[in-house]
Design a protein around this motif. Structure first.
Motif, PDB file in Angstrom:
ATOM      1  N   GLY A 144       0.962  -1.091   0.084  1.00 29.67           N
ATOM      2  CA  GLY A 144      -0.064   0.084  -0.234  1.00 29.67           C
ATOM      3  C   GLY A 144       0.832   1.191   0.085  1.00 29.67           C
ATOM      4  O   GLY A 144       0.585   2.234  -0.777  1.00 29.67           O
ATOM      5  N   VAL A 145       1.806   1.322   0.706  1.00 27.51           N
ATOM      6  CA  VAL A 145       2.845   2.410   0.724  1.00 27.51           C
ATOM      7  C   VAL A 145       3.537   2.462  -0.631  1.00 27.51           C
ATOM      8  O   VAL A 145       3.577   3.916  -1.123  1.00 27.51           O
ATOM      9  N   VAL A 146       4.012   1.640  -1.176  1.00 27.06           N
ATOM     10  CA  VAL A 146       4.535   1.665  -2.434  1.00 27.06           C
ATOM     11  C   VAL A 146       3.447   2.005  -3.545  1.00 27.06           C
ATOM     12  O   VAL A 146       3.923   3.041  -4.529  1.00 27.06           O
ATOM     13  N   GLU A 147       2.305   1.534  -3.363  1.00 25.42           N
ATOM     14  CA  GLU A 147       1.262   2.062  -4.575  1.00 25.42           C
ATOM     15  C   GLU A 147       0.905   3.482  -4.335  1.00 25.42           C
ATOM     16  O   GLU A 147       0.778   4.263  -5.250  1.00 25.42           O
ATOM     17  N   LYS A 148       1.062   4.059  -3.124  1.00 25.78           N
ATOM     18  CA  LYS A 148       0.621   5.390  -2.692  1.00 25.78           C
ATOM     19  C   LYS A 148       1.770   6.263  -3.225  1.00 25.78           C
ATOM     20  O   LYS A 148       1.746   7.425  -3.755  1.00 25.78           O
ATOM     21  N   GLN A 149       3.173   5.825  -3.029  1.00 22.02           N
ATOM     22  CA  GLN A 149       4.233   6.397  -3.596  1.00 22.02           C
ATOM     23  C   GLN A 149       4.187   6.659  -5.151  1.00 22.02           C
ATOM     24  O   GLN A 149       4.573   7.559  -6.090  1.00 22.02           O
ATOM     25  N   LEU A 150       3.877   5.470  -5.955  1.00 23.30           N
ATOM     26  CA  LEU A 150       3.646   5.475  -7.132  1.00 23.30           C
ATOM     27  C   LEU A 150       2.697   6.507  -7.866  1.00 23.30           C
ATOM     28  O   LEU A 150       2.696   7.161  -8.738  1.00 23.30           O
ATOM     29  N   THR A 151       1.526   6.519  -7.019  1.00 24.53           N
ATOM     30  CA  THR A 151       0.266   7.252  -7.249  1.00 24.53           C
ATOM     31  C   THR A 151       0.723   8.659  -7.358  1.00 24.53           C
ATOM     32  O   THR A 151       0.569   9.675  -8.104  1.00 24.53           O
ATOM     33  N   ASP A 152       1.546   9.167  -6.248  1.00 23.45           N
ATOM     34  CA  ASP A 152       1.863  10.422  -5.847  1.00 23.45           C
ATOM     35  C   ASP A 152       3.006  10.817  -6.882  1.00 23.45           C
ATOM     36  O   ASP A 152       2.882  12.016  -7.369  1.00 23.45           O
ATOM     37  N   ALA A 153       3.714   9.890  -7.286  1.00 24.68           N
ATOM     38  CA  ALA A 153       4.908  10.430  -8.306  1.00 24.68           C
ATOM     39  C   ALA A 153       4.291  10.588  -9.762  1.00 24.68           C
ATOM     40  O   ALA A 153       4.565  11.435 -10.496  1.00 24.68           O
ATOM     41  N   ILE A 154       3.016   9.888 -10.168  1.00 24.21           N
ATOM     42  CA  ILE A 154       2.490   9.878 -11.371  1.00 24.21           C
ATOM     43  C   ILE A 154       1.780  11.413 -11.140  1.00 24.21           C
ATOM     44  O   ILE A 154       1.767  12.309 -12.073  1.00 24.21           O
ATOM     45  N   GLN A 155       1.083  11.666  -9.991  1.00 23.50           N
ATOM     46  CA  GLN A 155       0.533  13.323  -9.925  1.00 23.50           C
ATOM     47  C   GLN A 155       1.300  14.083  -9.941  1.00 23.50           C
ATOM     48  O   GLN A 155       1.063  15.356 -10.597  1.00 23.50           O
ATOM     49  N   ALA A 156       2.665  13.837  -9.203  1.00 22.81           N
ATOM     50  CA  ALA A 156       3.678  14.878  -9.431  1.00 22.81           C
ATOM     51  C   ALA A 156       4.108  15.424 -10.606  1.00 22.81           C
ATOM     52  O   ALA A 156       4.162  16.437 -11.073  1.00 22.81           O
ATOM     53  N   ILE A 157       4.012  14.275 -11.479  1.00 25.22           N
ATOM     54  CA  ILE A 157       4.544  14.672 -13.258  1.00 25.22           C
ATOM     55  C   ILE A 157       3.539  15.206 -13.546  1.00 25.22           C
ATOM     56  O   ILE A 157       3.613  16.545 -14.488  1.00 25.22           O
ATOM     57  N   LYS A 158       2.229  14.715 -13.476  1.00 25.60           N
ATOM     58  CA  LYS A 158       0.952  15.492 -14.182  1.00 25.60           C
ATOM     59  C   LYS A 158       0.874  16.945 -13.826  1.00 25.60           C
ATOM     60  O   LYS A 158       0.341  17.848 -14.710  1.00 25.60           O
ATOM     61  N   ALA A 159       1.072  17.319 -12.470  1.00 26.57           N
ATOM     62  CA  ALA A 159       0.905  18.477 -12.073  1.00 26.57           C
ATOM     63  C   ALA A 159       2.077  19.388 -11.969  1.00 26.57           C
ATOM     64  O   ALA A 159       1.952  20.621 -11.510  1.00 26.57           O
ATOM     65  N   SER A 160       3.481  18.825 -12.402  1.00 26.12           N
ATOM     66  CA  SER A 160       4.513  19.556 -12.188  1.00 26.12           C
ATOM     67  C   SER A 160       4.320  20.015 -10.599  1.00 26.12           C
ATOM     68  O   SER A 160       4.899  21.239 -10.455  1.00 26.12           O
ATOM     69  N   ASP A 161       4.109  19.065  -9.725  1.00 25.42           N
ATOM     70  CA  ASP A 161       4.201  19.334  -8.220  1.00 25.42           C
ATOM     71  C   ASP A 161       5.548  19.101  -7.704  1.00 25.42           C
ATOM     72  O   ASP A 161       5.808  17.886  -7.252  1.00 25.42           O
ATOM     73  N   HIS A 162       6.292  20.001  -7.646  1.00 29.06           N
ATOM     74  CA  HIS A 162       7.888  19.646  -6.750  1.00 29.06           C
ATOM     75  C   HIS A 162       7.735  19.439  -5.286  1.00 29.06           C
ATOM     76  O   HIS A 162       8.371  18.324  -5.121  1.00 29.06           O
ATOM     77  N   GLU A 163       6.666  19.997  -4.607  1.00 23.76           N
ATOM     78  CA  GLU A 163       6.452  19.544  -3.366  1.00 23.76           C
ATOM     79  C   GLU A 163       6.121  18.175  -3.109  1.00 23.76           C
ATOM     80  O   GLU A 163       6.446  17.370  -2.228  1.00 23.76           O
ATOM     81  N   LEU A 164       5.093  17.793  -4.053  1.00 23.07           N
ATOM     82  CA  LEU A 164       4.772  16.266  -3.863  1.00 23.07           C
ATOM     83  C   LEU A 164       5.778  15.309  -4.320  1.00 23.07           C
ATOM     84  O   LEU A 164       5.986  14.274  -3.674  1.00 23.07           O
ATOM     85  N   ALA A 165       6.580  15.706  -4.900  1.00 21.18           N
ATOM     86  CA  ALA A 165       7.682  15.008  -5.671  1.00 21.18           C
ATOM     87  C   ALA A 165       8.849  14.906  -4.462  1.00 21.18           C
ATOM     88  O   ALA A 165       9.417  13.786  -4.226  1.00 21.18           O
ATOM     89  N   ASP A 166       9.011  15.816  -3.681  1.00 19.55           N
ATOM     90  CA  ASP A 166       9.851  15.959  -2.430  1.00 19.55           C
ATOM     91  C   ASP A 166       9.522  14.906  -1.545  1.00 19.55           C
ATOM     92  O   ASP A 166      10.135  14.188  -0.939  1.00 19.55           O
ATOM     93  N   ARG A 167       7.978  14.821  -1.420  1.00 17.60           N
ATOM     94  CA  ARG A 167       7.486  14.008  -0.317  1.00 17.60           C
ATOM     95  C   ARG A 167       7.773  12.640  -0.567  1.00 17.60           C
ATOM     96  O   ARG A 167       8.015  11.651   0.166  1.00 17.60           O
ATOM     97  N   VAL A 168       7.546  11.994  -2.141  1.00 17.03           N
ATOM     98  CA  VAL A 168       7.754  11.091  -2.395  1.00 17.03           C
ATOM     99  C   VAL A 168       9.292  10.365  -2.300  1.00 17.03           C
ATOM    100  O   VAL A 168       9.438   9.360  -1.634  1.00 17.03           O
TER     101      VAL A 168
END
Length: 238
Positions: free
Chosen positions: A30-54
């Motif tokens: 579940g943790v890995v899945e959430k990490q991948l979800t967030d990484a994809i979202q970070a790319i989609k939104a160019s969200d540097h803060e979310l990428a840092d959290r990943v």
């Protein structure tokens, strides 16, 4: 009677410990899945803060792998499992190793989300996101197959990787064309290439986990076998 009851007690304890280990694997998944979800979202939104959290949360995945690895080692030392129980522990060892490696690939994807892309280059990220969603669905499905120890679902996951590979190869051809048309874009395109490669590798890891599920359920190592042989293993023992 005391001896019989003692045996049942030990067996019950062992079953409970196996269940706890399995639940821990699913938590890690579940943790890995959430990490991948967030990484994809970070790319989609160019969200540097979310990428840092990943990137910063990767230590959780590593810690979970070590905890589960230790729990499995303790189970073998204390209970000396045989047959199916031992298969489950072996499958668990292998599964958490692949989940940890998926976490490593996710870090590489998140790192690309921290890069700045021009408006003309955004279509490259859109293609990467599409591939990411396919891989994310594959990961979710294989974790579900592991949770239910569903060999048929694992077989379907294994076949899904062929579609991932085709999309990855098509994306590479497209990216090569862009590089030839605009050599100045090569550094950014290479970032996307490396991320796409990480997604393709995650698909391979999901395939591995599917093979461990089939091994656990049917007691046959199906690595390096054809899809036809794998299907025969699953179908003939339904």
């Amino acid at each position: 009677m005391e001896h019989v009851n003692s045996g049942r007690h030990i067996s019950s304890q062992f079953d409970e410990e196996l269940k706890e280990v399995r639940n821990a694997v699913l938590s890690m998944g579940g943790v890995v899945e959430k990490q991948l979800t967030d990484a994809i979202q970070a790319i989609k939104a160019s969200d540097h803060e979310l990428a840092d959290r990943v990137l910063s949360n990767d230590t959780r995945v590593n810690a979970l792998e070590m905890d589960i690895d230790n729990a499995c080692t303790q189970l073998i030392a204390k209970r000396q499992p045989t047959a199916r129980d031992l298969r489950q522990i072996i499958a668990t060892f292998k599964t958490i190793a692949d989940l940890e490696r998926i976490g490593d690939e996710v870090k590489r994807i998140a790192a690309v989300a921290k890069e700045s892309f021009s408006s003309e280059q955004q279509h490259l990220l859109a293609a990467l996101e599409n591939l990411g969603q396919l891989v994310l669905n594959m990961l979710r499905t294989v974790l579900n197959a592991f949770a239910r120890m569903d060999a048929e679902e694992a077989l379907e996951v294994h076949r899904t990787d062929q579609g991932i590979d085709r999309q990855y190869e098509g994306m590479l051809r497209q990216l090569m064309t862009y590089m030839m048309e605009d050599p100045r874009s090569i550094p950014k395109i290479m970032d996307v290439v490396f991320s796409a490669r990480s997604l393709e590798r995650i698909g391979d890891r999901c395939q591995n986990i599917a093979e461990y599920v089939i091994y656990n359920v049917h007691g046959k190592d199906v690595r390096h076998t054809s899809d036809e042989d794998m299907e025969q293993t699953v179908r003939k023992t339904r």
